[in-house]
Design an enzyme around this catalytic site. Structure first.
Site, PDB file in Angstrom:
ATOM      1  N   ARG A 182      -5.309 -42.747  51.945  1.00 24.66           N
ATOM      2  CA  ARG A 182      -4.441 -43.205  52.955  1.00 24.66           C
ATOM      3  C   ARG A 182      -5.042 -44.511  53.709  1.00 24.66           C
ATOM      4  O   ARG A 182      -6.369 -44.507  53.493  1.00 24.66           O
ATOM      5  CB  ARG A 182      -3.917 -42.504  53.829  1.00 24.66           C
ATOM      6  CG  ARG A 182      -2.829 -41.398  53.485  1.00 24.66           C
ATOM      7  CD  ARG A 182      -2.538 -40.409  54.608  1.00 24.66           C
ATOM      8  NE  ARG A 182      -3.605 -39.476  54.829  1.00 24.66           N
ATOM      9  CZ  ARG A 182      -3.449 -38.533  55.761  1.00 24.66           C
ATOM     10  NH1 ARG A 182      -2.593 -38.338  56.551  1.00 24.66           N
ATOM     11  NH2 ARG A 182      -4.476 -37.663  55.740  1.00 24.66           N
ATOM     12  N   LYS A 196      -8.424 -40.671  59.213  1.00 24.41           N
ATOM     13  CA  LYS A 196      -9.154 -39.268  59.518  1.00 24.41           C
ATOM     14  C   LYS A 196     -10.198 -39.659  60.686  1.00 24.41           C
ATOM     15  O   LYS A 196     -10.521 -40.713  60.885  1.00 24.41           O
ATOM     16  CB  LYS A 196      -9.723 -38.751  58.260  1.00 24.41           C
ATOM     17  CG  LYS A 196      -8.761 -38.424  57.210  1.00 24.41           C
ATOM     18  CD  LYS A 196      -7.646 -37.240  57.667  1.00 24.41           C
ATOM     19  CE  LYS A 196      -8.659 -36.026  57.880  1.00 24.41           C
ATOM     20  NZ  LYS A 196      -7.388 -35.025  58.098  1.00 24.41           N
ATOM     21  N   TYR A 247      -6.665 -39.903  63.943  1.00 19.62           N
ATOM     22  CA  TYR A 247      -6.396 -38.586  64.235  1.00 19.62           C
ATOM     23  C   TYR A 247      -7.949 -37.982  64.792  1.00 19.62           C
ATOM     24  O   TYR A 247      -8.751 -38.103  63.573  1.00 19.62           O
ATOM     25  CB  TYR A 247      -6.034 -37.593  62.835  1.00 19.62           C
ATOM     26  CG  TYR A 247      -4.574 -38.358  62.407  1.00 19.62           C
ATOM     27  CD1 TYR A 247      -3.504 -37.691  63.484  1.00 19.62           C
ATOM     28  CD2 TYR A 247      -4.059 -38.595  61.252  1.00 19.62           C
ATOM     29  CE1 TYR A 247      -2.161 -37.814  62.983  1.00 19.62           C
ATOM     30  CE2 TYR A 247      -2.940 -38.930  60.891  1.00 19.62           C
ATOM     31  CZ  TYR A 247      -1.933 -38.191  62.042  1.00 19.62           C
ATOM     32  OH  TYR A 247      -0.685 -38.561  61.529  1.00 19.62           O
ATOM     33  N   HIS A 285      -8.598 -34.849  66.238  1.00 21.22           N
ATOM     34  CA  HIS A 285      -8.737 -33.239  66.217  1.00 21.22           C
ATOM     35  C   HIS A 285     -10.039 -32.705  67.029  1.00 21.22           C
ATOM     36  O   HIS A 285     -10.816 -31.970  66.286  1.00 21.22           O
ATOM     37  CB  HIS A 285      -8.599 -32.867  64.894  1.00 21.22           C
ATOM     38  CG  HIS A 285      -7.354 -33.344  64.026  1.00 21.22           C
ATOM     39  ND1 HIS A 285      -6.285 -32.958  64.639  1.00 21.22           N
ATOM     40  CD2 HIS A 285      -7.203 -33.957  62.787  1.00 21.22           C
ATOM     41  CE1 HIS A 285      -5.232 -33.357  63.977  1.00 21.22           C
ATOM     42  NE2 HIS A 285      -5.480 -34.071  62.826  1.00 21.22           N
ATOM     43  N   GLU A 345      -2.638 -37.537  67.559  1.00 23.35           N
ATOM     44  CA  GLU A 345      -2.068 -36.025  67.537  1.00 23.35           C
ATOM     45  C   GLU A 345      -1.614 -35.649  68.956  1.00 23.35           C
ATOM     46  O   GLU A 345      -1.025 -34.563  69.183  1.00 23.35           O
ATOM     47  CB  GLU A 345      -2.964 -35.051  66.867  1.00 23.35           C
ATOM     48  CG  GLU A 345      -4.058 -34.555  67.325  1.00 23.35           C
ATOM     49  CD  GLU A 345      -5.442 -35.577  66.920  1.00 23.35           C
ATOM     50  OE1 GLU A 345      -5.146 -36.572  66.533  1.00 23.35           O
ATOM     51  OE2 GLU A 345      -6.423 -35.222  67.501  1.00 23.35           O
ATOM     52  N   ASP A 352      -6.695 -28.611  59.750  1.00 24.82           N
ATOM     53  CA  ASP A 352      -7.130 -29.802  60.206  1.00 24.82           C
ATOM     54  C   ASP A 352      -7.643 -29.343  61.738  1.00 24.82           C
ATOM     55  O   ASP A 352      -8.139 -30.422  62.304  1.00 24.82           O
ATOM     56  CB  ASP A 352      -6.018 -30.957  60.132  1.00 24.82           C
ATOM     57  CG  ASP A 352      -4.892 -30.830  60.486  1.00 24.82           C
ATOM     58  OD1 ASP A 352      -4.531 -29.455  60.975  1.00 24.82           O
ATOM     59  OD2 ASP A 352      -4.101 -31.580  60.702  1.00 24.82           O
TER      60      ASP A 352
HETATM   61  N1  LIG Z   1      -3.622 -30.013  56.582  1.00 17.71           N
HETATM   62  C1  LIG Z   1      -3.091 -31.198  56.646  1.00 17.71           C
HETATM   63  O1  LIG Z   1      -2.950 -32.225  55.885  1.00 17.71           O
HETATM   64  C2  LIG Z   1      -1.961 -31.360  57.937  1.00 17.71           C
HETATM   65  C3  LIG Z   1      -1.223 -32.023  57.799  1.00 17.71           C
HETATM   66  C4  LIG Z   1      -0.343 -32.123  59.170  1.00 17.71           C
HETATM   67  C5  LIG Z   1      -0.285 -31.418  60.136  1.00 17.71           C
HETATM   68  N2  LIG Z   1      -1.276 -30.415  60.089  1.00 17.71           N
HETATM   69  C6  LIG Z   1      -1.388 -29.236  61.035  1.00 17.71           C
HETATM   70  O2  LIG Z   1      -0.167 -28.409  60.680  1.00 17.71           O
HETATM   71  C7  LIG Z   1      -0.068 -27.604  62.020  1.00 17.71           C
HETATM   72  C8  LIG Z   1       1.490 -27.485  62.294  1.00 17.71           C
HETATM   73  O3  LIG Z   1       1.776 -28.761  62.950  1.00 17.71           O
HETATM   74  P1  LIG Z   1       3.223 -29.217  63.076  1.00 17.71           P
HETATM   75  O4  LIG Z   1       3.507 -30.650  63.362  1.00 17.71           O
HETATM   76  O5  LIG Z   1       4.214 -28.201  62.635  1.00 17.71           O
HETATM   77  O6  LIG Z   1       3.291 -28.441  64.683  1.00 17.71           O
HETATM   78  P2  LIG Z   1       4.375 -28.223  65.625  1.00 17.71           P
HETATM   79  O7  LIG Z   1       3.799 -28.170  67.153  1.00 17.71           O
HETATM   80  O8  LIG Z   1       5.666 -28.856  65.441  1.00 17.71           O
HETATM   81  O9  LIG Z   1       4.458 -26.555  65.411  1.00 17.71           O
HETATM   82  C9  LIG Z   1       3.672 -25.439  65.673  1.00 17.71           C
HETATM   83  C10 LIG Z   1       4.512 -24.137  66.088  1.00 17.71           C
HETATM   84  O10 LIG Z   1       3.417 -23.410  66.137  1.00 17.71           O
HETATM   85  C11 LIG Z   1       4.227 -22.377  66.815  1.00 17.71           C
HETATM   86  N3  LIG Z   1       3.199 -21.424  67.236  1.00 17.71           N
HETATM   87  C12 LIG Z   1       2.141 -21.531  68.170  1.00 17.71           C
HETATM   88  N4  LIG Z   1       1.483 -20.315  68.192  1.00 17.71           N
HETATM   89  C13 LIG Z   1       2.145 -19.335  67.308  1.00 17.71           C
HETATM   90  C14 LIG Z   1       1.793 -18.173  66.835  1.00 17.71           C
HETATM   91  N5  LIG Z   1       0.705 -17.431  67.437  1.00 17.71           N
HETATM   92  N6  LIG Z   1       2.590 -17.326  65.960  1.00 17.71           N
HETATM   93  C15 LIG Z   1       3.740 -18.251  65.430  1.00 17.71           C
HETATM   94  N7  LIG Z   1       3.862 -19.456  65.749  1.00 17.71           N
HETATM   95  C16 LIG Z   1       3.221 -20.064  66.705  1.00 17.71           C
HETATM   96  C17 LIG Z   1       4.912 -23.184  68.102  1.00 17.71           C
HETATM   97  O11 LIG Z   1       5.796 -22.427  68.720  1.00 17.71           O
HETATM   98  C18 LIG Z   1       5.418 -24.279  67.170  1.00 17.71           C
HETATM   99  O12 LIG Z   1       6.661 -23.972  66.966  1.00 17.71           O
HETATM  100  C19 LIG Z   1      -1.181 -28.319  63.196  1.00 17.71           C
HETATM  101  O13 LIG Z   1      -2.167 -27.618  63.119  1.00 17.71           O
HETATM  102  C20 LIG Z   1      -1.247 -29.652  62.330  1.00 17.71           C
HETATM  103  O14 LIG Z   1      -2.334 -30.245  62.774  1.00 17.71           O
HETATM  104  C21 LIG Z   1      -2.092 -30.361  58.951  1.00 17.71           C
END
Ligand SMILES: NC(=O)c1ccc[n+]([C@@H]2O[C@H](COP(=O)([O-])OP(=O)(O)OC[C@H]3O[C@@H](n4cnc5c(N)ncnc54)[C@H](O)[C@@H]3O)[C@@H](O)[C@H]2O)c1
Length: 365
Positions: A15, A75, A93, A95, A117, A267
């Site tokens: 990206r 990143k 980002y 983090h 974020e 991440d």
């Molecule tokens: N690896 C990647 O490339 C990538 C890309 C985008 C996002 N992400 C990551 O994905 C994760 C989720 O992002 P999102 O945008 O969906 O966040 P979000 O805030 O929309 O959703 C997170 C959800 O987790 C729930 N939650 C919190 N603690 C919990 C638990 N113990 N059990 C069950 N649910 C629980 C919350 O209530 C919420 O609904 C983040 O850590 C984000 O950084 C990673």
């Protein structure tokens, strides 16, 4: 403002932080843009396209950093990049909750660190949302491949057939990633269960998608489901903070061999105890016969879509900061939420808590 866009350096990160449309908008507001040669090429944007708009193309990352007051990235910066950021600002980002070392390095180098974020508006993270949509969808699509015997999986077709049951998918976290993974999973015909700690959210989702099984997330509930699952998507988040561990090492023995654990939360440090970051080139490893998929830049697999989606979300914030500088930043409550480090202080409470370091309220600075 002099704004620099270096080429991303993380392995297989395709990206670019500023696409030609965002570049045009910044140039129209009289900002200067220094773009490292080739920064946009993997997303489909050539140096010629940027220079035709009025951007200055420079050969090396160090020249980009030298000539800029603000660096815009995708990143988090490497330690070498932070050295070049001394007394400058970065918008990316970050983090920081997942790395005390990077947090300390930004503080030591007096970097004004702005993180996409940590801006939360109406309970949503607008600059995380587009990447979460892509990551949620791709986590399921990638799992389809990993279920194949030829890829080392259980040899299951996610949708099953008219005579054979579909695969079982468990999604932990019903936010943006979880919802998008769930839509894919249901669409593909998998038997799908979604867990979250927010019962109102679960009720809304169940009302819209009656085919999904929902339940309040707890260790007991997860332990009961694990023996039946083929794919688990970890998609939990505490904004700015480290995700909770929802599957510990001892719980791996509850699953069948070759079950897939896809830790999208990696991440931010990961939500399975046995997760460690992987790359698109080498995305999986096994612990106790359980396949772990822990790519921390999933959207980079589709850079055209991801770069344009990212830019749609970030460009108003980048423009605002570029136009108003630090004075404007402190007057704008939404933009101020992006500020994680400033003048050697941590200005995001969750980051300070994650590392047991002092927090300074940015409004008091
Ligand atoms: N690896 C990647 O490339 C990538 C890309 C985008 C996002 N992400 C990551 O994905 C994760 C989720 O992002 P999102 O945008 O969906 O966040 P979000 O805030 O929309 O959703 C997170 C959800 O987790 C729930 N939650 C919190 N603690 C919990 C638990 N113990 N059990 C069950 N649910 C629980 C919350 O209530 C919420 O609904 C983040 O850590 C984000 O950084 C990673």
């Amino acid at each position: 403002m002099k704004i620099g866009i270096p080429k991303e350096i993380l392995s297989q990160e395709y990206r670019v932080s500023v696409n030609p449309e965002t570049a045009k908008m910044l140039l129209q507001s009289s900002h200067e843009l220094f773009i490292q040669s080739g920064a946009g090429i993997d997303s489909g944007f050539s140096d010629e396209e940027y220079s035709a708009l009025g951007c200055i193309i420079v050969e090396t990352a160090s020249e980009v950093f030298d000539r800029s007051e603000l660096i815009v990235k995708v990143k988090e910066p490497s330690f070498d990049e932070v050295e070049m950021l001394s007394n400058k600002a970065i918008f990316t980002y970050l983090h920081l909750s997942s790395s005390k070392e990077l947090t300390q390095k930004l503080l030591d180098c007096n970097v004004t660190g702005l993180a996409y974020e940590t801006v939360v508006i109406n309970n949503e993270t607008p600059m995380l949302k587009p990447m979460s949509e892509i990551a949620g969808r791709l986590s399921l699509l990638d799992s389809i491949e990993l279920l194949k015997k030829s890829k080392g999986g259980k040899g299951k077709l996610i949708a099953g057939t008219s005579l054979v049951e579909p695969a079982n998918v468990l999604i932990i976290g019903g936010g943006i990633v979880g919802l998008n993974a769930m839509q894919m999973s249901l669409g593909l015909g998998a038997s799908t269960t979604l867990l979250d700690v927010n019962n109102d959210l679960l009720a809304d989702i169940k009302a819209k998608y009656p085919a999904v099984n929902v339940a309040e997330s707890s260790r007991q509930v997860i332990e009961n489901i694990l023996p039946m699952v083929d794919v688990v998507v970890g998609a939990v988040l505490t904004p700015g903070g480290k995700p909770p561990i929802v599957i510990s090492r001892d719980m791996l023995s509850l699953m069948e061999p070759k079950t897939i654990l896809s830790d999208v939360s990696i991440d931010q440090g990961g939500c399975f105890e046995t997760s460690k970051a992987t790359t698109h080139g080498d995305p999986t490893y096994e612990v106790d016969n359980i396949i772990h998929y822990c790519v921390r830049n999933i959207p980079s697999a589709v850079p055209f879509t991801a770069t344009n989606a990212l830019n749609e979300a970030t460009k108003p914030f980048i423009l605002k900061f570029a136009n108003s500088g630090l004075n404007g930043l402190f007057e704008d409550e939404k933009l101020l939420m992006a500020l994680n480090t400033y003048e050697g202080k941590i200005t995001n409470e969750e980051v300070a808590i994650a590392h047991s370091l002092d927090y300074s309220d940015p409004k008091s600075l």
